[in-house]
Design a protein around this motif. Structure first.
Motif, short mmCIF file in Angstrom:
data_model
loop_
_atom_site.label_atom_id
_atom_site.label_comp_id
_atom_site.label_asym_id
_atom_site.label_seq_id
_atom_site.Cartn_x
_atom_site.Cartn_y
_atom_site.Cartn_z
N UNK A 278 1.24 -15.08 -34.72
CA UNK A 278 1.45 -15.19 -36.17
C UNK A 278 0.44 -14.33 -36.92
N UNK A 279 -0.82 -14.35 -36.47
CA UNK A 279 -1.83 -13.52 -37.11
C UNK A 279 -1.55 -12.04 -36.98
N UNK A 280 -1.13 -11.63 -35.79
CA UNK A 280 -0.80 -10.22 -35.57
C UNK A 280 0.40 -9.79 -36.43
N UNK A 281 1.43 -10.61 -36.44
CA UNK A 281 2.64 -10.27 -37.21
C UNK A 281 2.31 -10.18 -38.69
N UNK A 282 1.51 -11.14 -39.19
CA UNK A 282 1.14 -11.12 -40.61
C UNK A 282 0.37 -9.85 -40.95
N UNK B 235 -4.68 -18.52 -36.12
CA UNK B 235 -3.80 -17.51 -36.72
C UNK B 235 -4.55 -16.68 -37.76
N UNK B 236 -5.28 -17.34 -38.66
CA UNK B 236 -5.94 -16.58 -39.73
C UNK B 236 -7.14 -15.80 -39.19
N UNK B 237 -7.79 -16.31 -38.16
CA UNK B 237 -8.89 -15.55 -37.55
C UNK B 237 -8.35 -14.26 -36.94
N UNK B 238 -7.20 -14.35 -36.28
CA UNK B 238 -6.58 -13.16 -35.70
C UNK B 238 -6.16 -12.19 -36.80
N UNK B 239 -5.57 -12.71 -37.86
CA UNK B 239 -5.14 -11.89 -38.99
C UNK B 239 -6.31 -11.11 -39.59
N UNK B 240 -7.40 -11.81 -39.92
CA UNK B 240 -8.53 -11.15 -40.58
C UNK B 240 -9.28 -10.22 -39.65
N UNK B 241 -9.25 -10.49 -38.35
CA UNK B 241 -9.87 -9.55 -37.41
C UNK B 241 -9.08 -8.25 -37.35
N UNK C 60 -3.36 -6.46 -49.05
CA UNK C 60 -2.40 -7.51 -49.33
C UNK C 60 -3.01 -8.90 -49.39
N UNK C 61 -2.16 -9.85 -49.80
CA UNK C 61 -2.57 -11.24 -49.98
C UNK C 61 -1.72 -12.13 -49.10
N UNK C 62 -2.39 -12.95 -48.31
CA UNK C 62 -1.72 -13.90 -47.42
C UNK C 62 -2.00 -15.32 -47.91
N UNK C 63 -0.96 -16.13 -48.02
CA UNK C 63 -1.13 -17.54 -48.34
C UNK C 63 -1.10 -18.38 -47.08
N UNK C 64 -1.74 -19.54 -47.13
CA UNK C 64 -1.77 -20.44 -45.97
C UNK C 64 -1.54 -21.88 -46.42
#
Length: 400
Positions: A167-171, A53-59, A7-11
């Protein structure tokens, strides 16, 4: 680790969100307020929280694509997180946060540029949520679901995650299970708010990931609190004062009642410092202090921090009381974060019952400190009434 597509996430980042918090300005809306905050020494933090948030998401989901816009409105956070990203043309200038030049129009333009993502993360507060809502309405059926990264002074809307890490986890989870629900966007008139008039207004709703438990939820008002109960809490605080100790009173109607009980001109929405006298009573040391002033007032002094709970959300730290910073907490708690004599929470039984058994939350901006605070804290609920209640780091309540 969840499974499913990448998927694609915008920031989108509002880099001036939250600027007014630590310097006691009760908000960050408007260029004049932003310049005043910077002049008082405020440090921008929204970009740092977005990076978390984005570091958590990408991890959690390494294959996800992150798309953002140039400069302080997204790219700087992606770089700080050391994650791969792509830039979308938005027409937004590469703004320098130190000049406080980003505007609501910039936020709307950035959202429009990222309309094709699967989920849009935005870092800011309630004012930013309103700007995102405006942009989403213009996009109509092309608008993606959104999720707020809490970075404002006040975060009353229900479209925000509990913390940046959450937020990163939820995303990440949303990319595997793209279910969404509607969440309310509310905001305050900051000019009225600074005069002590708290009147949240509903502006609309945004489509957000369906993980309700990991979202802040809309703030519940305090108007239903029985005055006698609040007065009882204030009497109990006054009865517990230790001569010579300083007390930091956070914002809120309940802590303001403590000031009234002591006959002091404390503020409703600011952070005040009082000092207990021998023989009873207290003196007002300073009213409506900034983070820097507060640190100097508590340094090397016996101090107790007295905070109230945000109804419906359960936050004790990180929402409207950013003056009580990690370094202030470190100084006061003296390496004993769980010491109930140095951190006292005020809440009516009604407000605690409204949490439905959920814990109190800390989002001080320092995850390690929040983890140290986790455990139990004393909550004064009335005159000669108190209870021990669980508190945890907002970033770990649902994804620890």
């Amino acid at each position: 680790m969840t499974s499913g597509g990448n998927g694609v996430i915008g920031l989108v980042v509002n880099p001036v969100a939250g600027l007014g918090g630590s310097v006691g300005l009760k908000g960050s809306d408007g260029a004049d307020v932003q310049r005043a905050a910077l002049a008082k020494g405020a440090e921008p933090k929204a970009g740092r929280r977005a990076a978390q948030a984005v570091a958590t998401l990408l991890a959690r989901r390494p294959g996800a694509r992150l798309v953002t816009v140039a400069g302080a409105m997204g790219e700087d956070s992606a770089r700080a997180a050391a994650v791969p990203y792509e830039l979308a043309p938005s027409g937004v200038q590469d703004n320098d946060v130190s000049t406080a030049t980003t505007t609501a129009a910039d936020t709307r333009a950035a959202v429009a540029a990222l309309a094709g993502v699967d989920l849009l993360l935005f870092a800011g507060g309630d004012g930013t949520a309103r700007d995102v809502l405006d942009a989403v309405r213009e996009l109509g059926g092309q608008a993606p679901p959104v999720l707020g990264i809490p970075a404002g002074v006040k975060v009353y809307s229900g479209c925000f995650a509990l913390s940046p890490a959450t937020a990163g986890f939820v995303a990440a989870d949303f990319l595997a299970r793209p279910d969404s629900v509607e969440a309310e966007v509310v905001d305050l008139d900051e000019e009225r708010y600074r005069r002590g008039l708290v009147s949240p207004r509903l502006y609309g709703s945004l489509r957000v990931p369906a993980g309700r438990a990991a979202l802040s939820g809309r703030k519940a008002g305090s108007s239903d609190a029985v005055p006698a109960t609040v007065e009882g809490i204030a009497r109990e605080v006054a009865a517990r004062l230790r001569p010579g100790a300083r007390y930091v009173l956070g914002p809120g109607a309940t802590t303001a009642a403590v000031g009234r009980e002591l006959g002091l001109a404390t503020t409703l929405l600011g952070v005040d410092v009082i000092e207990a006298r021998a023989g009873g009573g207290a003196d007002l040391v300073a009213a409506d202090v900034t983070e820097g002033e507060l640190f100097e007032l508590v340094r090397g002094r016996e101090t107790v921090i007295v905070l109230s709970v945000i109804g419906g959300q359960g936050f004790v730290l990180g929402r409207g009381n950013q003056q009580v910073s990690p370094r202030v907490l470190d100084e006061v708690l003296g390496g004993v974060p769980g010491d109930g004599d140095r951190l006292v929470v005020l809440a009516t039984q009604q407000k605690l019952a409204g949490l439905g058994g959920r814990p109190l939350l800390a989002d001080s901006g320092d995850q390690e400190l929040d983890r140290k605070l986790a455990g139990h804290v004393r909550v004064i609920t009335g005159y000669r009434e108190s209870t021990i209640y669980r508190i945890c780091a907002a970033s770990e309540e649902f994804y620890g």
